[in-house]
Design a protein around this motif. Structure first.
Motif, PDB file in Angstrom:
ATOM      1  N   ILE A   1       0.806  -1.219   0.000  1.00 22.45           N
ATOM      2  CA  ILE A   1       0.000   0.000   0.000  1.00 22.45           C
ATOM      3  C   ILE A   1       0.837   1.265   0.000  1.00 22.45           C
ATOM      4  N   SER A   2       2.150   1.135   0.192  1.00 25.75           N
ATOM      5  CA  SER A   2       2.996   2.326   0.197  1.00 25.75           C
ATOM      6  C   SER A   2       4.439   1.899   0.007  1.00 25.75           C
ATOM      7  N   VAL A   3       5.270   2.839  -0.441  1.00 33.34           N
ATOM      8  CA  VAL A   3       6.698   2.586  -0.584  1.00 33.34           C
ATOM      9  C   VAL A   3       7.437   3.771   0.000  1.00 33.34           C
ATOM     10  N   TYR A   4       8.494   3.478   0.745  1.00 31.14           N
ATOM     11  CA  TYR A   4       9.276   4.547   1.350  1.00 31.14           C
ATOM     12  C   TYR A   4       9.983   5.346   0.263  1.00 31.14           C
ATOM     13  N   GLY A   5       9.845   6.653   0.327  1.00 26.39           N
ATOM     14  CA  GLY A   5      10.478   7.531  -0.647  1.00 26.39           C
ATOM     15  C   GLY A   5       9.536   8.028  -1.714  1.00 26.39           C
ATOM     16  N   GLY A   6       8.336   7.463  -1.774  1.00 26.73           N
ATOM     17  CA  GLY A   6       7.321   7.963  -2.686  1.00 26.73           C
ATOM     18  C   GLY A   6       7.597   7.732  -4.154  1.00 26.73           C
ATOM     19  N   VAL A   7       8.402   6.723  -4.491  1.00 25.93           N
ATOM     20  CA  VAL A   7       8.687   6.440  -5.897  1.00 25.93           C
ATOM     21  C   VAL A   7       7.532   5.655  -6.512  1.00 25.93           C
ATOM     22  N   ASN A   8       7.510   5.612  -7.831  1.00 26.02           N
ATOM     23  CA  ASN A   8       6.429   4.907  -8.521  1.00 26.02           C
ATOM     24  C   ASN A   8       6.744   3.438  -8.760  1.00 26.02           C
TER      25      ASN A   8
ATOM     26  N   MET B   1      14.364  -2.040  -1.508  1.00 29.23           N
ATOM     27  CA  MET B   1      13.479  -0.939  -1.172  1.00 29.23           C
ATOM     28  C   MET B   1      12.473  -1.399  -0.124  1.00 29.23           C
ATOM     29  N   ILE B   2      11.973  -0.430   0.658  1.00 35.15           N
ATOM     30  CA  ILE B   2      11.077  -0.710   1.785  1.00 35.15           C
ATOM     31  C   ILE B   2       9.640  -0.458   1.352  1.00 35.15           C
ATOM     32  N   VAL B   3       8.768  -1.425   1.623  1.00 36.05           N
ATOM     33  CA  VAL B   3       7.358  -1.280   1.291  1.00 36.05           C
ATOM     34  C   VAL B   3       6.503  -1.512   2.538  1.00 36.05           C
ATOM     35  N   THR B   4       5.292  -0.956   2.503  1.00 34.54           N
ATOM     36  CA  THR B   4       4.330  -1.137   3.583  1.00 34.54           C
ATOM     37  C   THR B   4       3.236  -2.074   3.106  1.00 34.54           C
ATOM     38  N   LEU B   5       2.876  -3.046   3.938  1.00 29.12           N
ATOM     39  CA  LEU B   5       1.832  -4.012   3.621  1.00 29.12           C
ATOM     40  C   LEU B   5       0.591  -3.728   4.456  1.00 29.12           C
TER      41      LEU B   5
ATOM     42  N   ARG C   1      -1.558 -12.093  11.954  1.00 26.06           N
ATOM     43  CA  ARG C   1      -0.545 -13.119  12.237  1.00 26.06           C
ATOM     44  C   ARG C   1       0.730 -12.953  11.419  1.00 26.06           C
ATOM     45  N   ILE C   2       0.924 -11.785  10.807  1.00 26.84           N
ATOM     46  CA  ILE C   2       2.187 -11.502  10.133  1.00 26.84           C
ATOM     47  C   ILE C   2       3.262 -11.301  11.192  1.00 26.84           C
ATOM     48  N   GLU C   3       4.469 -11.806  10.954  1.00 25.64           N
ATOM     49  CA  GLU C   3       5.552 -11.693  11.926  1.00 25.64           C
ATOM     50  C   GLU C   3       6.874 -11.429  11.224  1.00 25.64           C
ATOM     51  N   PRO C   4       7.853 -10.846  11.930  1.00 18.00           N
ATOM     52  CA  PRO C   4       9.171 -10.620  11.329  1.00 18.00           C
ATOM     53  C   PRO C   4       9.775 -11.935  10.845  1.00 18.00           C
ATOM     54  N   GLY C   5      10.382 -11.895   9.665  1.00 21.53           N
ATOM     55  CA  GLY C   5      10.965 -13.094   9.079  1.00 21.53           C
ATOM     56  C   GLY C   5      10.091 -13.741   8.033  1.00 21.53           C
ATOM     57  N   HIS C   6       8.815 -13.389   7.984  1.00 28.45           N
ATOM     58  CA  HIS C   6       7.950 -13.956   6.958  1.00 28.45           C
ATOM     59  C   HIS C   6       8.436 -13.571   5.564  1.00 28.45           C
ATOM     60  N   VAL C   7       8.551 -14.550   4.695  1.00 25.27           N
ATOM     61  CA  VAL C   7       8.885 -14.319   3.295  1.00 25.27           C
ATOM     62  C   VAL C   7       7.601 -14.423   2.488  1.00 25.27           C
TER      63      VAL C   7
ATOM     64  N   THR D   1      -1.698  -3.310  12.463  1.00 24.84           N
ATOM     65  CA  THR D   1      -2.490  -3.409  11.223  1.00 24.84           C
ATOM     66  C   THR D   1      -1.671  -3.298   9.951  1.00 24.84           C
ATOM     67  N   VAL D   2      -0.390  -2.959  10.057  1.00 27.13           N
ATOM     68  CA  VAL D   2       0.475  -2.880   8.887  1.00 27.13           C
ATOM     69  C   VAL D   2       1.823  -3.489   9.222  1.00 27.13           C
ATOM     70  N   SER D   3       2.608  -3.765   8.205  1.00 27.56           N
ATOM     71  CA  SER D   3       3.962  -4.264   8.412  1.00 27.56           C
ATOM     72  C   SER D   3       4.868  -3.701   7.326  1.00 27.56           C
ATOM     73  N   TYR D   4       6.176  -3.745   7.600  1.00 32.16           N
ATOM     74  CA  TYR D   4       7.172  -3.236   6.674  1.00 32.16           C
ATOM     75  C   TYR D   4       8.042  -4.392   6.185  1.00 32.16           C
ATOM     76  N   ALA D   5       8.341  -4.391   4.889  1.00 35.99           N
ATOM     77  CA  ALA D   5       9.100  -5.477   4.291  1.00 35.99           C
ATOM     78  C   ALA D   5      10.176  -4.927   3.378  1.00 35.99           C
TER      79      ALA D   5
END
Length: 342
Positions: free
Chosen positions: A255-262, A268-272, A279-285, A320-324
């Motif tokens: 739903i979003s990307v850090y830096g506002g690129v298209n 790169m870092i994205v928001t989910l 039940r999302i947790e760190p390490g999930h691929v 409610t969100v996570s970063y990947a």
């Protein structure tokens, strides 16, 4: 004090203590090198990708031997991995000056465990570990506020002395400066608001606590203005993330990307739009998919099967969100692309 670290390179082998992998399970790539020496800057994911068809699955090898291996993800620059042929197929081993030695847990005396190579590029995610990133509505409105500088300048930056109102004296002397960012909405649920991005502007050090406290801007990454808000510094922590697929079906969305690129690429870092409540947790691929539509010969819109275009590793999770971190991409990834259990 020197630290003794249990070392194992079992994560890079497809045969260990008689174990092998059948078709459909973890396997070696067809184009693996005969020899590879670990160098500074390497990551476990990057090295595994030279040997394994699915590099993120190396922890599964460790799981088969967890009783023998206390720490599977500590290898060091200078270690040499070679490939040899056996009657059972190809096997990875560690090389030494005295010849070939079998892969097995080793004990190595190290001045600092930080010399071990990380699972993923630590520098890429470290700035995101000690910042709130997502805040609930109204939180910044209640936070300590920058009143300004003595010369009444509008734009403030590194080295400037500023005055702060409503600052408590029991939460440390290092504070971070934020400004409200855009709302994060869920496109799959009527665009409900999941939270608000907190735009990180810099860091200040408090030099005097009072009714109106005095601070010095020690770092600024964007212009700091009157009215910007302070939040206490969180403790940064780099985890040894253990990559693993969720053991349940995940269908989420970028739903979003850090830096506002298209367009989004590797590292790169994205928001989910899913977090710990899902039940999302760190390490999930998670695999990234692109939905494709075409026009038929009759002019009708036809939905094609989703196309897998990348992999993302979750490293920080909120309610409610996570970063990947995007680990692989075969083409440009975009906001609204789906992420699913691989």
């Amino acid at each position: 004090m020197r630290t003794l670290t249990i070392i194992s390179v079992i994560l890079f082998t497809s045969l260990f203590s008689g174990l092998s992998f059948s078709a459909g399970e973890i396997g070696l790539r067809d184009d693996i090198p005969d020899r590879y020496q670990v160098v500074p800057g390497d990551t476990l994911w990057g090295i595994a990708s030279r040997f394994l068809k699915e590099p993120w699955r190396w922890p599964e090898i460790w799981q088969m031997n967890r009783g023998q291996i206390r720490n599977p993800h500590r290898i060091y620059p200078g270690d040499v991995i070679i490939i040899e042929n056996t009657r059972y197929g190809k096997r990875l081993r560690m090389a030494s000056e005295k010849g070939v030695v079998r892969l097995s847990p080793r004990i190595r005396a190290e001045e600092s465990a930080m010399r071990a190579i990380p699972v993923i590029p630590a520098a890429k995610i470290e700035p995101f570990l000690n910042q709130p990133l997502v805040i609930e509505k109204g939180k910044l409105d209640r936070a300590p506020v920058i009143l300004g500088a003595s010369d009444d300048r509008v734009i403030l930056s590194t080295g400037d002395k500023v005055y702060v109102g409503d600052l408590p004296a029991d939460q440390g002397v290092i504070w971070q400066v934020f400004r409200n960012g855009k709302a994060l909405t869920d496109p799959d649920y009527d665009n409900r608001i999941l939270g608000y991005e907190a735009v990180y502007l810099g860091t200040v050090e408090i030099t005097d606590f009072a009714a109106i406290s005095t601070a010095k801007i020690s770092r600024s990454v964007q212009e700091i203005l009157k009215g910007d808000r302070l939040l206490p510094l969180s403790s940064a922590r780099i985890d040894d993330y253990l990559p693993h697929a969720p053991d349940f079906p995940v269908t989420a969305r970028i739903i979003s990307v850090y830096g506002g690129v298209n367009e989004i690429g590797e590292n790169m870092i994205v928001t989910l739009n899913q977090g710990s409540h899902d039940r999302i947790e760190p390490g999930h691929v998670l695999a990234v998919y692109r939905k494709n539509d075409i026009r038929s010969h009759e002019g009708k819109s036809v939905s094609l099967p989703d196309e897998r275009i990348g992999l993302a590793l979750v490293f920080r999770v909120f309610d409610t969100v996570s970063y990947a971190l995007i680990m692989q991409s075969t083409q440009a990834i975009k906001v609204m692309d789906a992420v699913k259990t691989p």
